[in-house]
Design a protein around this motif. Structure first.
Motif, PDB file in Angstrom:
ATOM      1  N   LEU A  64       4.587  13.026  -1.060  1.00 55.92           N
ATOM      2  CA  LEU A  64       5.004  14.376  -1.428  1.00 55.92           C
ATOM      3  C   LEU A  64       6.270  14.753  -0.681  1.00 55.92           C
ATOM      4  N   ASP A  65       6.289  14.499   0.620  1.00 56.72           N
ATOM      5  CA  ASP A  65       7.437  14.880   1.437  1.00 56.72           C
ATOM      6  C   ASP A  65       8.710  14.193   0.970  1.00 56.72           C
ATOM      7  N   ALA A  66       8.615  12.898   0.677  1.00 55.33           N
ATOM      8  CA  ALA A  66       9.799  12.158   0.242  1.00 55.33           C
ATOM      9  C   ALA A  66      10.324  12.683  -1.087  1.00 55.33           C
ATOM     10  N   GLN A  67       9.421  12.962  -2.032  1.00 59.00           N
ATOM     11  CA  GLN A  67       9.839  13.462  -3.338  1.00 59.00           C
ATOM     12  C   GLN A  67      10.322  14.904  -3.260  1.00 59.00           C
ATOM     13  N   TRP A  68       9.705  15.689  -2.379  1.00 60.73           N
ATOM     14  CA  TRP A  68      10.131  17.087  -2.195  1.00 60.73           C
ATOM     15  C   TRP A  68      11.549  17.131  -1.619  1.00 60.73           C
ATOM     16  N   ARG A  69      11.797  16.253  -0.652  1.00 61.20           N
ATOM     17  CA  ARG A  69      13.136  16.157  -0.056  1.00 61.20           C
ATOM     18  C   ARG A  69      14.173  15.776  -1.111  1.00 61.20           C
ATOM     19  N   PRO A  78      18.089  24.123   0.851  1.00 62.63           N
ATOM     20  CA  PRO A  78      17.597  23.765   2.185  1.00 62.63           C
ATOM     21  C   PRO A  78      16.077  23.775   2.266  1.00 62.63           C
ATOM     22  N   TYR A  79      15.425  24.517   1.365  1.00 69.43           N
ATOM     23  CA  TYR A  79      13.968  24.633   1.331  1.00 69.43           C
ATOM     24  C   TYR A  79      13.568  25.234  -0.008  1.00 69.43           C
ATOM     25  N   PHE A  80      12.262  25.189  -0.299  1.00 67.68           N
ATOM     26  CA  PHE A  80      11.746  25.836  -1.505  1.00 67.68           C
ATOM     27  C   PHE A  80      10.872  27.012  -1.095  1.00 67.68           C
ATOM     28  N   ARG A  81      11.165  28.166  -1.663  1.00 63.35           N
ATOM     29  CA  ARG A  81      10.340  29.362  -1.460  1.00 63.35           C
ATOM     30  C   ARG A  81      10.103  29.997  -2.818  1.00 63.35           C
ATOM     31  N   MET A  82       8.829  30.137  -3.202  1.00 61.55           N
ATOM     32  CA  MET A  82       8.491  30.559  -4.554  1.00 61.55           C
ATOM     33  C   MET A  82       9.029  31.943  -4.889  1.00 61.55           C
ATOM     34  N   SER A  83       8.931  32.887  -3.972  1.00 59.55           N
ATOM     35  CA  SER A  83       9.397  34.242  -4.257  1.00 59.55           C
ATOM     36  C   SER A  83      10.906  34.264  -4.489  1.00 59.55           C
ATOM     37  N   ALA A 107       8.585  21.275  -8.531  1.00 59.19           N
ATOM     38  CA  ALA A 107       7.732  21.507  -7.364  1.00 59.19           C
ATOM     39  C   ALA A 107       6.257  21.513  -7.771  1.00 59.19           C
ATOM     40  N   ILE A 108       5.956  22.182  -8.861  1.00 54.15           N
ATOM     41  CA  ILE A 108       4.571  22.244  -9.341  1.00 54.15           C
ATOM     42  C   ILE A 108       4.082  20.859  -9.754  1.00 54.15           C
ATOM     43  N   ALA A 109       4.941  20.096 -10.414  1.00 55.04           N
ATOM     44  CA  ALA A 109       4.562  18.747 -10.836  1.00 55.04           C
ATOM     45  C   ALA A 109       4.245  17.862  -9.630  1.00 55.04           C
ATOM     46  N   LEU A 110       5.025  17.993  -8.550  1.00 57.68           N
ATOM     47  CA  LEU A 110       4.777  17.199  -7.355  1.00 57.68           C
ATOM     48  C   LEU A 110       3.456  17.590  -6.701  1.00 57.68           C
ATOM     49  N   SER A 215       4.724  23.607  -0.152  1.00 58.84           N
ATOM     50  CA  SER A 215       3.794  23.552  -1.282  1.00 58.84           C
ATOM     51  C   SER A 215       2.748  24.650  -1.153  1.00 58.84           C
ATOM     52  N   ALA A 216       2.328  24.936   0.078  1.00 63.77           N
ATOM     53  CA  ALA A 216       1.381  26.023   0.309  1.00 63.77           C
ATOM     54  C   ALA A 216       1.999  27.371  -0.039  1.00 63.77           C
TER      55      ALA A 216
END
Length: 257
Positions: A64-69, A78-83, A107-110, A215-216
């Motif tokens: 997850l971390d590798a694909q998220w990066r 620099p990061y993902f924030r849903m809001s 992000a949801i798919a990962l 992801s959380a």
């Protein structure tokens, strides 16, 4: 403790840093073989608080971390924030509406590919004192929600007969972090509770630097939004429906928003 199964309801780190984090959470070589990691974040809107997150088994958090990066690099984030993604706030203000939609879908798919379980607890903070039975001396609603998340992990372990110890990871910085830390230290002074929760460690981390906590962030925002949509008679968001392809356990305490 009653949980509901949601399926039944209508700046960047090097790739090796996640491995370093796992070593810090469970330094024994044998611990790494079957280590389960549970990542949690919170979302607040008015009187309502949600603490939620995802459980990952074995090496899947590394994938997850590798694909998220890779996803963040692709979109220059620099990061993902849903809001921020949903409303086009910084750093997503540099993306078109179409690209914001694409990165959210990615992000949801990962999450759906790598997460073993989602957990969410929401509470009406004004109604907390009158609604919550408090056997462990919770010092506020955040600690209560955090404890419910631990209970969700425990139920999942029991339901599925999972093996291995659990490292519990929360976003750092919430005003009640020190209280939640004291609560968990108190709980896990008991050998019996340490065993039943498969506890090996708990820690608080910067979610900008530790990508699995992002992801959380997704489910914490989505689940609190869903409670508000439900109260207003609106249909469930399609992106939350997609997330629910992963099993989720949830609780809500108090009147809907």
């Amino acid at each position: 403790m009653t949980y509901f199964d949601a399926r039944d309801s209508s700046g960047s780190l090097a790739e090796s840093d996640i491995a370093d984090l796992i070593d810090a959470l469970a330094p024994g070589r044998n611990d790494l073989v079957a280590l389960i990691q549970a990542y949690f974040d919170e979302s607040i809107s008015g009187d309502y608080l949600c603490v939620a997150g995802y459980v990952f088994t074995k090496g899947k958090v590394k994938h997850l971390d590798a694909q998220w990066r890779k996803m963040l690099r692709e979109y220059g984030l620099p990061y993902f924030r849903m809001s921020a993604c949903a409303h086009g706030n910084s750093p997503f203000d540099k993306l078109s509406d179409a690209d914001r939609d694409k990165v959210a879908r990615k992000a949801i798919a990962l999450i759906c590919e790598f997460a073993a379980l989602g957990i969410a607890t929401t509470v009406n903070q004004r109604q907390y004192e009158e609604k919550v039975h408090n056997p462990y001396g919770f010092q506020g609603p955040y600690e209560f929600c955090a404890w419910n998340c631990l209970m969700g992990v425990r139920r999942w372990i029991e339901d599925e007969g999972r093996k291995g110890d659990v490292a519990y990871v929360f976003e750092a910085g919430h005003a009640s972090q020190s209280k939640a830390n004291r609560l968990m230290q108190k709980l896990f002074e008991s050998d019996k509770l340490r065993s039943s929760y498969r506890y090996v460690s708990h820690t608080f981390v910067d979610k900008v630097k530790v990508r699995p906590v992002q992801s959380a962030d997704v489910i914490a925002w989505q689940w609190l939004k869903d409670r508000k949509n439900e109260a207003e008679g609106r249909s469930r968001r399609k992106d939350l429906v997609a997330l629910l392809s992963v099993r989720h356990l949830y609780r809500h305490i108090g009147a809907n928003p």
